[in-house]
Design a protein around this motif. Structure first.
Motif, PDB file in Angstrom:
ATOM      1  N   PRO B  81      59.104 -34.142 120.541  1.00  0.00           N
ATOM      2  CA  PRO B  81      58.477 -33.351 121.610  1.00  0.00           C
ATOM      3  C   PRO B  81      57.051 -32.938 121.245  1.00  0.00           C
ATOM      4  CG  PRO B  81      59.979 -31.991 120.325  1.00  0.00           C
ATOM      5  CD  PRO B  81      60.085 -33.388 119.760  1.00  0.00           C
ATOM      6  N   ASP B  82      56.273 -32.606 122.254  1.00  0.00           N
ATOM      7  CA  ASP B  82      54.928 -32.098 122.019  1.00  0.00           C
ATOM      8  C   ASP B  82      55.018 -30.595 121.787  1.00  0.00           C
ATOM      9  OD1 ASP B  82      52.339 -31.155 122.131  1.00  0.00           O
ATOM     10  OD2 ASP B  82      51.698 -32.607 123.626  1.00  0.00           O
ATOM     11  N   GLU B  83      54.842 -30.196 120.533  1.00  0.00           N
ATOM     12  CA  GLU B  83      54.995 -28.770 120.202  1.00  0.00           C
ATOM     13  C   GLU B  83      53.670 -28.133 119.802  1.00  0.00           C
ATOM     14  OE1 GLU B  83      59.341 -28.565 118.262  1.00  0.00           O
ATOM     15  OE2 GLU B  83      57.944 -29.816 117.149  1.00  0.00           O
ATOM     16  N   TYR B  84      52.588 -28.766 120.231  1.00  0.00           N
ATOM     17  CA  TYR B  84      51.301 -28.353 119.677  1.00  0.00           C
ATOM     18  C   TYR B  84      50.461 -27.460 120.582  1.00  0.00           C
ATOM     19  CZ  TYR B  84      52.636 -32.422 116.914  1.00  0.00           C
ATOM     20  OH  TYR B  84      53.321 -33.316 116.151  1.00  0.00           O
ATOM     21  N   GLU B  85      50.817 -27.409 121.853  1.00  0.00           N
ATOM     22  CA  GLU B  85      49.888 -26.781 122.795  1.00  0.00           C
ATOM     23  C   GLU B  85      49.523 -25.336 122.402  1.00  0.00           C
ATOM     24  OE1 GLU B  85      50.691 -27.353 126.929  1.00  0.00           O
ATOM     25  OE2 GLU B  85      49.012 -26.081 127.526  1.00  0.00           O
ATOM     26  N   ASP B  86      50.530 -24.525 122.121  1.00  0.00           N
ATOM     27  CA  ASP B  86      50.246 -23.123 121.783  1.00  0.00           C
ATOM     28  C   ASP B  86      49.424 -23.021 120.505  1.00  0.00           C
ATOM     29  OD1 ASP B  86      51.653 -22.459 123.960  1.00  0.00           O
ATOM     30  OD2 ASP B  86      53.496 -21.904 122.909  1.00  0.00           O
ATOM     31  N   VAL B  87      49.813 -23.868 119.533  1.00  0.00           N
ATOM     32  CA  VAL B  87      49.114 -23.841 118.243  1.00  0.00           C
ATOM     33  C   VAL B  87      47.638 -24.187 118.422  1.00  0.00           C
ATOM     34  CG1 VAL B  87      49.121 -24.796 115.894  1.00  0.00           C
ATOM     35  CG2 VAL B  87      51.250 -24.645 117.183  1.00  0.00           C
ATOM     36  N   VAL B  88      47.384 -25.204 119.245  1.00  0.00           N
ATOM     37  CA  VAL B  88      46.002 -25.638 119.434  1.00  0.00           C
ATOM     38  C   VAL B  88      45.174 -24.577 120.157  1.00  0.00           C
ATOM     39  CG1 VAL B  88      44.521 -27.336 120.607  1.00  0.00           C
ATOM     40  CG2 VAL B  88      46.439 -28.095 119.225  1.00  0.00           C
ATOM     41  N   TRP B  89      45.749 -23.943 121.166  1.00  0.00           N
ATOM     42  CA  TRP B  89      44.998 -22.871 121.852  1.00  0.00           C
ATOM     43  C   TRP B  89      44.671 -21.748 120.877  1.00  0.00           C
ATOM     44  CZ3 TRP B  89      42.298 -23.405 125.986  1.00  0.00           C
ATOM     45  CH2 TRP B  89      42.713 -24.275 127.005  1.00  0.00           C
ATOM     46  N   GLU B  90      45.617 -21.380 120.064  1.00  0.00           N
ATOM     47  CA  GLU B  90      45.380 -20.330 119.059  1.00  0.00           C
ATOM     48  C   GLU B  90      44.274 -20.752 118.102  1.00  0.00           C
ATOM     49  OE1 GLU B  90      46.199 -17.148 118.488  1.00  0.00           O
ATOM     50  OE2 GLU B  90      46.999 -17.396 120.519  1.00  0.00           O
TER      51      GLU B  90
END
Lengths: 47, 465
Positions: B81-90
């Motif tokens: 799964p793509d689990e990166y979105e929140d991490v990247v925004w942070e």
């Protein structure tokens, strides 16, 4: 494995822990200047 | 998310979010496609469903393939799964430092290239040269705003930077003097058209420049049509021997001959191979980026031919590699093992934040392609960043901020593409330049095919040994 040969099993997820140090090259400083190419760059994280 | 493609006899499966890349047989290729289809529909892939869909395969074959697919899935190497979105925004919200400058040493040029985004080197303004004082201030600005970042990059760009080379030399000397006291390491690079290149410049560059980019488009007629001298005369014969010497003196490393292809040479693989035949081993040839009304602009209808050209080039590169006369093509280079971390991959090129362009008079712009567009002026090396709102717009630019990129398989390799291209085609840095995207995707596929073919060759050699 009979049907699947893996070229790289590198899971990007593992790079989340130590990633983001920013020591790697800026993409446009290499040889593009009119596109954006990061996949060919090498990680310089020495930690 | 899965991206599958067949190229040069290889069935390739990219598991986009884990970064894993597999080469599979026909059966498994079909099973994975079916599995992905079911994933989209949120339904399970059963052996019965597979038998129903693929009657040509036996139950045993399908069971075996399915078992392998599920094993890889359990290992996080398929359907991750793509689990990166929140991490990247942070990550994007963090305090950024400046780590790279593109110094416009000369807004003037001794060539009259038809496709120059800088308007023959002048960037829609007056001709001018950067003074030592402005350059020195730029280096001070870089050191001051680089935080703990050790490696700093400075590209001497133009126009044509050798037209103001005394300033380049003095700035390198000044930069070196800053290294020890500030615990920094400068990586200087030079982009030149070669006309003024002489032994003294080569000697200096070989001592001080981590990389040099030597501009040439390929075959003589192609190069001379798009890159004539100001008086309209040929440049090919003047630059080729100098570039060959330069490359030799650099031991065929840490340089690129870099060209641009246009609608006038859609058969650009011939130009890449021409450069290889001239003895160059580090080659970069990129598609021109131009508005559709320009006669040389790449059009959508040109894409099929360009795709074929990339395929042709990839096959020829493999052949030459086997014959011991291989070369590097910048846009087929891909690092599958030591490549950048996911933050780097998803957070964009850094323009406007980590990477800035400096005009001859010290103004700061998000990158070299925005220079001269007043609405993108960020500040100056003397006063720092003043347009903070604009800076923040660039700072938060990342693949998840771009609708077109969110679901694209290439997002981990192109990082959301070029902000300037997006702006120039769509009026927003949060869009993407569609023709550029299609070509980028094709290059990634070719690059991966090359890796698959090389791994295959190695395996065969090992079997023979």
């Amino acid at each position: 494995m009979k049907h699947i040969k893996t070229l790289t099993n590198k899971t990007l997820k593992s790079t989340m822990e130590k990633g983001g140090c920013g020591e790697c090259q800026t993409s446009c400083q290499s040889a593009c200047k009119t596109s954006c190419t990061v996949g060919n760059q090498t990680c310089e994280n020495k930690r | 998310m899965i991206h599958q493609f067949k190229n040069n006899g290889y069935n390739i499966v990219m598991d986009v979010c884990s970064g894993a890349v597999h080469v599979v047989d026909d059966l498994t290729y079909d099973v994975i496609a079916f599995y992905e289809e079911n994933n989209q529909k949120k339904s399970e892939t059963t052996i019965e469903a597979l038998l129903d869909r693929f009657p040509a395969y036996s139950r045993r074959e399908l069971e075996e393939a399915l078992a392998e697919v599920e094993e890889r899935k359990a290992q996080g190497e398929l359907f991750a799964p793509d689990e990166y979105e929140d991490v990247v925004w942070e990550f994007k919200k963090r305090k950024t430092v400046v780590k790279a400058l593109c110094l416009h040493i000369a807004h003037d040029c001794n060539l009259g290239c038809r496709y120059c985004f800088a308007g023959e080197g002048e960037y829609h303004g007056d001709r001018s040269m950067m003074s030592y004082e402005v350059g020195k201030q730029a280096l001070d600005f870089l050191v001051e705003h680089s935080g703990n970042r050790r490696n700093l990059e400075v590209d001497f760009f133009g126009g044509e930077p050798t037209m103001n080379f005394d300033v380049v030399k003095k700035l390198v000397e000044y930069g070196r003097s800053l290294e020890e006291p500030h615990q920094k390491k400068f990586r200087f690079t030079l982009t030149t058209n070669g006309l003024l290149l002489d032994d003294a410049i080569m000697e200096f560059a070989n001592r001080e420049m981590a990389n040099v980019v030597l501009s040439i488009d390929g075959r003589k007629e192609v190069n001379d049509y798009m890159r004539p001298a100001k008086n309209g005369k040929s440049t090919y014969d003047l630059i080729v021997p100098k570039f060959q010497k330069f490359a030799r003196l650099r031991n065929q490393t840490n340089y690129y001959v870099r060209g641009t292809f246009t609608r006038h040479n859609l058969d650009f693989s011939k130009d890449v191979l021409h450069l290889a035949d001239l003895g160059f081993r580090q080659i970069s040839v990129e598609p021109v980026v131009a508005q559709p009304d320009e006669p040389y602009a790449i059009r959508e209808e040109d894409l099929p031919q360009l795709m074929e050209e990339y395929d042709k080039l990839a096959k020829e590169m493999l052949k030459r590699e086997q014959e011991g006369r291989g070369f590097q093509f910048f846009h087929f280079m891909i690092d599958l093992t030591q490549g950048p971390c996911v933050m780097k991959r998803l957070s964009g090129c850094g323009s406007g934040t980590e990477y800035l362009a400096v005009t001859p008079w010290g103004d700061l712009y998000p990158c070299h392609q925005f220079v001269g567009q007043e609405e993108f002026r960020l500040g100056s090396v003397f006063d720092g960043i003043q347009a903070e709102e604009l800076r923040d717009e660039f700072k938060l630019c990342n693949v998840y901020a771009k609708e077109k990129c969110r679901s694209c398989f290439a997002r981990f390799y192109c990082s959301g593409g070029c902000a300037a291209n997006s702006y120039h085609f769509h009026g927003s840095i949060l869009d993407a330049y569609d023709i550029g995207c299609e070509l980028q995707k094709k290059r990634i596929e070719c690059a991966i095919m090359i890796k698959a073919a090389l791994a295959d060759q190695e395996e065969k050699e090992n079997e023979r040994a």
